[in-house]
Scaffold this motif. Structure first.
Motif, mmCIF file in Angstrom:
data_model
loop_
_atom_site.group_PDB
_atom_site.id
_atom_site.type_symbol
_atom_site.label_atom_id
_atom_site.label_comp_id
_atom_site.label_asym_id
_atom_site.label_seq_id
_atom_site.Cartn_x
_atom_site.Cartn_y
_atom_site.Cartn_z
ATOM 1 N N UNK A 72 38.727 -5.608 10.033
ATOM 2 C CA UNK A 72 39.122 -4.450 9.221
ATOM 3 C C UNK A 72 38.612 -4.551 7.794
ATOM 4 N N UNK A 73 38.666 -5.762 7.274
ATOM 5 C CA UNK A 73 38.198 -5.986 5.903
ATOM 6 C C UNK A 73 36.680 -5.807 5.844
ATOM 7 N N UNK A 74 35.971 -6.405 6.789
ATOM 8 C CA UNK A 74 34.512 -6.288 6.819
ATOM 9 C C UNK A 74 34.076 -4.825 6.917
ATOM 10 N N UNK A 75 34.911 -4.031 7.583
ATOM 11 C CA UNK A 75 34.604 -2.613 7.797
ATOM 12 C C UNK A 75 34.571 -1.824 6.477
ATOM 13 N N UNK A 76 35.119 -2.410 5.408
ATOM 14 C CA UNK A 76 35.071 -1.764 4.088
ATOM 15 C C UNK A 76 33.771 -2.071 3.354
ATOM 16 N N UNK A 77 32.975 -3.030 3.865
ATOM 17 C CA UNK A 77 31.732 -3.403 3.183
ATOM 18 C C UNK A 77 30.578 -2.615 3.806
ATOM 19 N N UNK A 78 29.364 -2.908 3.389
ATOM 20 C CA UNK A 78 28.220 -2.117 3.861
ATOM 21 C C UNK A 78 27.321 -2.872 4.848
ATOM 22 N N UNK A 79 27.537 -4.190 4.936
ATOM 23 C CA UNK A 79 26.657 -5.012 5.783
ATOM 24 C C UNK A 79 27.459 -6.209 6.268
ATOM 25 N N UNK A 80 27.264 -6.567 7.535
ATOM 26 C CA UNK A 80 27.978 -7.736 8.079
ATOM 27 C C UNK A 80 26.964 -8.768 8.582
ATOM 28 N N UNK A 81 27.076 -9.979 8.021
ATOM 29 C CA UNK A 81 26.232 -11.085 8.485
ATOM 30 C C UNK A 81 27.145 -12.056 9.224
ATOM 31 N N UNK A 82 26.793 -12.352 10.472
ATOM 32 C CA UNK A 82 27.633 -13.259 11.279
ATOM 33 C C UNK A 82 26.977 -14.612 11.421
ATOM 34 N N UNK A 83 27.796 -15.660 11.179
ATOM 35 C CA UNK A 83 27.340 -17.040 11.305
ATOM 36 C C UNK A 83 27.931 -17.687 12.533
ATOM 37 N N UNK A 84 27.184 -18.628 13.096
ATOM 38 C CA UNK A 84 27.711 -19.482 14.142
ATOM 39 C C UNK A 84 26.930 -20.790 14.141
ATOM 40 N N UNK A 85 27.648 -21.908 14.099
ATOM 41 C CA UNK A 85 26.998 -23.224 14.104
ATOM 42 C C UNK A 85 25.882 -23.333 13.062
ATOM 43 N N UNK A 86 26.144 -22.820 11.863
ATOM 44 C CA UNK A 86 25.183 -22.990 10.777
ATOM 45 C C UNK A 86 23.978 -22.074 10.832
ATOM 46 N N UNK A 87 24.033 -21.071 11.709
ATOM 47 C CA UNK A 87 22.911 -20.144 11.806
ATOM 48 C C UNK A 87 23.394 -18.700 11.737
ATOM 49 N N UNK A 88 22.503 -17.801 11.319
ATOM 50 C CA UNK A 88 22.841 -16.383 11.324
ATOM 51 C C UNK A 88 22.603 -15.853 12.738
ATOM 52 N N UNK A 89 23.658 -15.302 13.347
ATOM 53 C CA UNK A 89 23.476 -14.777 14.701
ATOM 54 C C UNK A 89 23.354 -13.256 14.726
ATOM 55 N N UNK A 90 23.806 -12.591 13.657
ATOM 56 C CA UNK A 90 23.524 -11.156 13.545
ATOM 57 C C UNK A 90 23.651 -10.719 12.105
ATOM 58 N N UNK A 91 22.994 -9.618 11.785
ATOM 59 C CA UNK A 91 22.949 -9.117 10.412
ATOM 60 C C UNK A 91 22.735 -7.614 10.514
ATOM 61 N N UNK A 92 23.842 -6.860 10.344
ATOM 62 C CA UNK A 92 23.760 -5.425 10.624
ATOM 63 C C UNK A 92 24.474 -4.578 9.586
ATOM 64 N N UNK A 93 23.988 -3.339 9.377
ATOM 65 C CA UNK A 93 24.726 -2.431 8.501
ATOM 66 C C UNK A 93 26.045 -2.029 9.156
ATOM 67 N N UNK A 94 27.040 -1.719 8.333
ATOM 68 C CA UNK A 94 28.338 -1.292 8.862
ATOM 69 C C UNK A 94 28.251 0.181 9.264
ATOM 70 N N UNK A 95 28.636 0.455 10.498
ATOM 71 C CA UNK A 95 28.720 1.855 10.913
ATOM 72 C C UNK A 95 30.184 2.287 10.835
ATOM 73 N N UNK A 96 30.395 3.547 10.514
ATOM 74 C CA UNK A 96 31.765 4.055 10.304
ATOM 75 C C UNK A 96 32.531 3.252 9.266
ATOM 76 N N UNK A 97 31.870 3.032 8.148
ATOM 77 C CA UNK A 97 32.486 2.280 7.058
ATOM 78 C C UNK A 97 33.753 2.985 6.566
ATOM 79 N N UNK A 98 34.764 2.178 6.235
ATOM 80 C CA UNK A 98 35.999 2.728 5.655
ATOM 81 C C UNK A 98 35.802 2.831 4.144
ATOM 82 N N UNK A 99 35.862 4.047 3.613
ATOM 83 C CA UNK A 99 35.735 4.238 2.163
ATOM 84 C C UNK A 99 37.091 4.694 1.637
ATOM 85 N N UNK A 100 37.638 3.926 0.679
ATOM 86 C CA UNK A 100 38.986 4.219 0.166
ATOM 87 C C UNK A 100 38.916 5.111 -1.069
#
Ligand code: ADP
Ligand code: ADP
Length: 230
Positions: A202-230
């Protein structure tokens, strides 16, 4: 703003070396609002410590605003850190014996800002987070959400280029968490580059881009779709 090129971070554990970051290459442009997600132990804090000039990569380069900061001395890095980077932590890290106002003035002491300017700039920062009515209070006299707003005021008081926030809503209820994300969105609208580590989708959904890590590596890097704008 931020560019990591083939960054490796190894920790010495006894006689072994443990690779916490494995060849990370990453660009974050000025004005971006990025969240970093990933399981515990995936390297998020290690990354934030490198981005915040609190630690150095074992191998690889780090360009911050065009400078290769991996080559600078500790003293030069402290100078940049104190003026160009704002930190926000899960546990707030306010100084209990100092008032809200004094807590917010502290980074200007480290950055050697003249005494006269400190109060004015601190009040400006506290106004931005809506806490002018709390300046004489001590941290233990205000709520968790208010503490984090003080921490944000402290992080922005030197007008940093980048804010690094490590689980900033990890200790907050959902209403206070939303308030914090709303403040970050406002700061980002004003041009501040923000990087937030979070476990909460939910928190990440307020940002514009999500980078996911696993075991010291980037496994995905994507723009946020349906971003929550307050
Ligand atoms: P996260 O923030 O995603 O939980 P960390 O960056 O804290 O991950 O840790 C990544 C890996 O590096 C973990 O396996 C952790 O145990 C190890 N690690 C972190 N800091 C140190 C350290 N100072 N010494 C040895 N190992 C460490
Ligand atoms: P120097 O004497 O090398 O110029 P500073 O006086 O700027 O260093 O900082 C002294 C120490 O305090 C450094 O280790 C620095 O990282 C730390 N420091 C600076 N700013 C802050 C801050 N806002 N909060 C906590 N520690 C800080």
């Amino acid at each position: 703003m931020i560019e990591l090129i083939d960054v490796v971070k190894e920790y010495e554990v006894g006689k072994e070396r443990f690779r916490a970051l494995k060849n990370i290459s990453l660009k974050i442009k000025a004005g971006e609002f990025t969240s970093i997600m990933g399981p515990s132990g995936s390297g998020k804090s290690t990354l934030m410590n490198i981005l915040g000039l609190l630690d150095r990569a074992t191998i690889g380069s780090y360009y911050l605003d065009g400078r290769d900061v991996s080559k600078l001395s500790d003293k030069e890095r402290a100078f940049i850190r104190n003026r160009e980077i704002g930190f926000v932590f899960q546990a707030f890290n306010l100084i209990p014996r100092m008032t809200v106002l004094d807590n917010v003035m502290l980074p200007m002491v480290y950055a050697r800002i003249p005494g006269k300017m400190r109060r004015e700039k601190a009040l400006e920062a506290l106004a931005k987070v809506g806490l002018l009515h709390r300046i004489k209070h001590y941290p233990n006299e205000i709520s968790g959400g208010e503490k984090q707003r003080v921490a944000i005021a402290r992080a922005i008081v030197n007008t940093p280029k980048v804010i690094l926030a490590d689980e900033p809503t990890g200790n907050l209820d959902s209403k206070s968490s939303e308030e914090i994300m709303k403040i970050f969105q406002k700061l980002n609208d004003e041009g501040v580059t923000i990087v937030v580590v979070t476990h909460e989708p939910d928190i990440a959904q307020h940002t514009k881009r999500i980078i996911r890590f696993r075991d010291g590596q980037i496994i995905s890097d994507e723009p946020v779709v349906n971003r929550i704008v307050l």
